[in-house]
Enzyme design. Structure first.
Site, short mmCIF file in Angstrom:
data_model
loop_
_atom_site.label_atom_id
_atom_site.label_comp_id
_atom_site.label_asym_id
_atom_site.label_seq_id
_atom_site.Cartn_x
_atom_site.Cartn_y
_atom_site.Cartn_z
N ASP A 128 41.21 35.18 37.36
CA ASP A 128 41.71 35.91 38.54
C ASP A 128 42.69 37.00 38.13
O ASP A 128 43.41 36.87 37.13
CB ASP A 128 42.38 34.91 39.49
CG ASP A 128 42.55 35.49 40.89
OD1 ASP A 128 41.78 36.42 41.25
OD2 ASP A 128 43.44 35.03 41.62
N HIS B 16 37.51 44.81 36.83
CA HIS B 16 36.42 43.87 36.52
C HIS B 16 35.80 44.19 35.17
O HIS B 16 35.44 43.29 34.41
CB HIS B 16 35.36 43.91 37.63
CG HIS B 16 35.87 43.42 38.95
ND1 HIS B 16 36.58 42.25 39.09
CD2 HIS B 16 35.78 43.94 40.21
CE1 HIS B 16 36.91 42.07 40.37
NE2 HIS B 16 36.45 43.08 41.06
N LEU C 69 28.72 26.26 21.18
CA LEU C 69 29.49 26.29 22.43
C LEU C 69 28.52 26.37 23.61
O LEU C 69 27.57 27.14 23.57
CB LEU C 69 30.40 27.54 22.46
CG LEU C 69 31.18 27.80 23.74
CD1 LEU C 69 32.33 26.80 23.90
CD2 LEU C 69 31.76 29.23 23.77
C1 IPE Z 1 38.40 32.99 42.86
O1 IPE Z 1 39.22 34.08 43.00
C2 IPE Z 1 37.06 33.41 42.38
C3 IPE Z 1 37.01 33.97 41.05
C4 IPE Z 1 37.99 34.14 40.22
C5 IPE Z 1 35.72 34.36 40.65
P1 IPE Z 1 39.51 34.77 44.41
O2 IPE Z 1 40.40 35.89 44.11
O3 IPE Z 1 38.24 35.06 45.12
O4 IPE Z 1 40.26 33.59 45.19
P2 IPE Z 1 41.22 33.66 46.44
O5 IPE Z 1 40.50 34.41 47.50
O6 IPE Z 1 42.46 34.37 46.01
O7 IPE Z 1 41.49 32.23 46.78
C1 IPE Z 2 38.79 37.82 39.98
O1 IPE Z 2 39.61 38.90 40.18
C2 IPE Z 2 37.36 38.20 39.82
C3 IPE Z 2 36.56 38.01 41.04
C4 IPE Z 2 36.90 37.31 42.09
C5 IPE Z 2 35.27 38.65 41.06
P1 IPE Z 2 39.94 39.42 41.64
O2 IPE Z 2 38.93 40.46 42.00
O3 IPE Z 2 40.05 38.31 42.61
O4 IPE Z 2 41.34 40.08 41.39
P2 IPE Z 2 42.60 40.05 42.35
O5 IPE Z 2 42.89 38.62 42.67
O6 IPE Z 2 42.21 40.84 43.57
O7 IPE Z 2 43.65 40.68 41.54
MG MG Z 3 41.62 37.14 43.21
#
Ligand code: IPE
Ligand code: IPE
Ligand code: MG
Length: 238
Positions: free
Chosen positions: A12, A29, A123
Site C-alpha cells: 500500500d 503504481h 520460491l
Molecule cells: C488494499 O489497499 C489493496 C491493495 C494494496 C492491493 P487499499 O488502498 O485498496 O485499501 P483501503 O481502501 O485503504 O482499505
Molecule cells: C496500493 O496502493 C496499490 C493498489 C491498491 C492497487 P494505493 O493505490 O492504495 O496507494 P494509496 O493508498 O492511495 O497511497
Molecule cells: Mg491504499
C-alpha cells in the site's frame, strides 16, 4: 506446497507516494512494480518459501476507470517483462483471485507466465489480483456444498479455499503479514489464512520498499514467540 515461511504483503501507498511528488497515481503504481522486483529477488535467501502480494482488491474496481485500466495494463506488462527472469530464478508464479473480470490480454499473460514458471522450486510467488478474502470464503463454501458426501473440516475447507482462488493446492497459513503505507488494516486480504499470522506495519510507502526492509521484517518476525493459544514454552516446563 512450499516449505519455508509464508510472507504476505499488502503493498500500500503507491498513490500517496506519487501524489507527494506531484505525479499521477499511475507513476506510483509503476514504481511499485519496481519494488516488487526488488523484494522478489531478495525473498528466497531469507528463508521465504511463499510470498503472497496483494496487488488489486475486489473493491479496487470502485476506483476511477483510468486507474483500474492502467493497473490491468501494468500487471500484464509486469508479467510479460518478468516471466523469463522469474523462471531463471526458479520462481513459480501464480495469480490468485477471481479471473472472470480480468481483461483477456491480461489473462493471456497470466496463462503464459504460470506455464513458463511452473517448474520453479526456489520460491512460490503468488500475486493477488481481483482478490477478496470474503469472496474467497463464499466461493469455497459453495464448492464445499457441491462436494456432497465429503467430510467438511478445516483441511477440506482449506482445500476448497485454495481451489476457489486458483491457488495450487490448499489455502496456506500466513506466518508474517506486512502492510506498508502506514495504515493498519487487512482490507479483505487472506482472512482465513491469517488466523495466526504475525502482523507488521511499516510507515514506508510501497515504492520505497527494498529487499533490506523485507530482511529486517523477517528478522523481527524471528524474534517473536508464536503461541497458537498455548502457554509460553518456558511455562510449559514448570
Ligand atoms: C488494499 O489497499 C489493496 C491493495 C494494496 C492491493 P487499499 O488502498 O485498496 O485499501 P483501503 O481502501 O485503504 O482499505
Ligand atoms: C496500493 O496502493 C496499490 C493498489 C491498491 C492497487 P494505493 O493505490 O492504495 O496507494 P494509496 O493508498 O492511495 O497511497
Ligand atoms: Mg491504499
Amino acid at each position: 506446497m512450499q516449505s519455508g515461511l509464508h510472507v504476505a504483503i499488502i503493498m500500500d501507498g503507491n498513490g500517496r507516494w506519487a501524489t507527494q511528488r506531484g505525479r499521477p497515481r499511475l507513476v506510483g503504481h509503476r514504481a511499485g512494480a519496481e519494488a516488487v522486483r526488488r523484494v522478489v529477488r531478495g525473498a528466497p535467501r531469507l528463508g521465504i518459501g511463499t510470498l503472497t502480494l496483494y496487488a488489486f482488491s475486489g473493491d479496487n474496481w470502485e476506483r476511477p476507470i483510468t486507474e483500474t485500466t492502467g493497473l490491468m495494463r501494468l500487471f500484464g506488462n509486469y508479467l510479460r517483462r518478468e516471466t523469463a527472469e522469474l523462471a531463471d530464478r526458479g520462481v513459480r508464479l501464480r495469480i490468485i483471485g477471481r479471473r472472470d473480470r480480468l481483461p483477456g490480454e491480461l489473462l493471456r499473460a497470466v496463462d503464459a507466465a504460470e506455464a513458463t514458471t511452473a517448474a520453479g522450486t526456489a520460491l512460490d510467488l503468488r500475486i493477488a489480483i481481483d482478490y477478496s478474502g470474503r469472496d474467497a470464503l463464499v466461493l469455497a463454501a459453495l464448492r464445499a456444498r457441491g462436494a456432497i458426501g465429503e467430510p467438511l473440516d478445516r483441511d477440506h475447507f482449506a482445500w476448497h479455499l485454495g481451489q476457489a482462488m486458483h491457488a495450487e493446492g490448499r489455502a496456506h497459513d500466513v506466518d508474517l503479514m506486512i502492510r506498508t503505507g502506514g495504515e493498519q488494516r487487512l482490507s479483505d486480504f487472506l482472512l482465513w489464512e491469517c488466523a495466526y499470522a504475525e502482523l507488521m506495519f511499516s510507515p514506508k510507502m510501497w515504492p520505497e520498499w527494498t529487499a533490506g526492509d523485507l530482511a529486517a521484517a523477517v528478522a523481527d518476525f524471528q524474534m517473536r514467540e508464536r503461541r497458537f493459544g498455548r502457554l509460553p514454552a518456558m511455562e510449559t516446563v514448570a
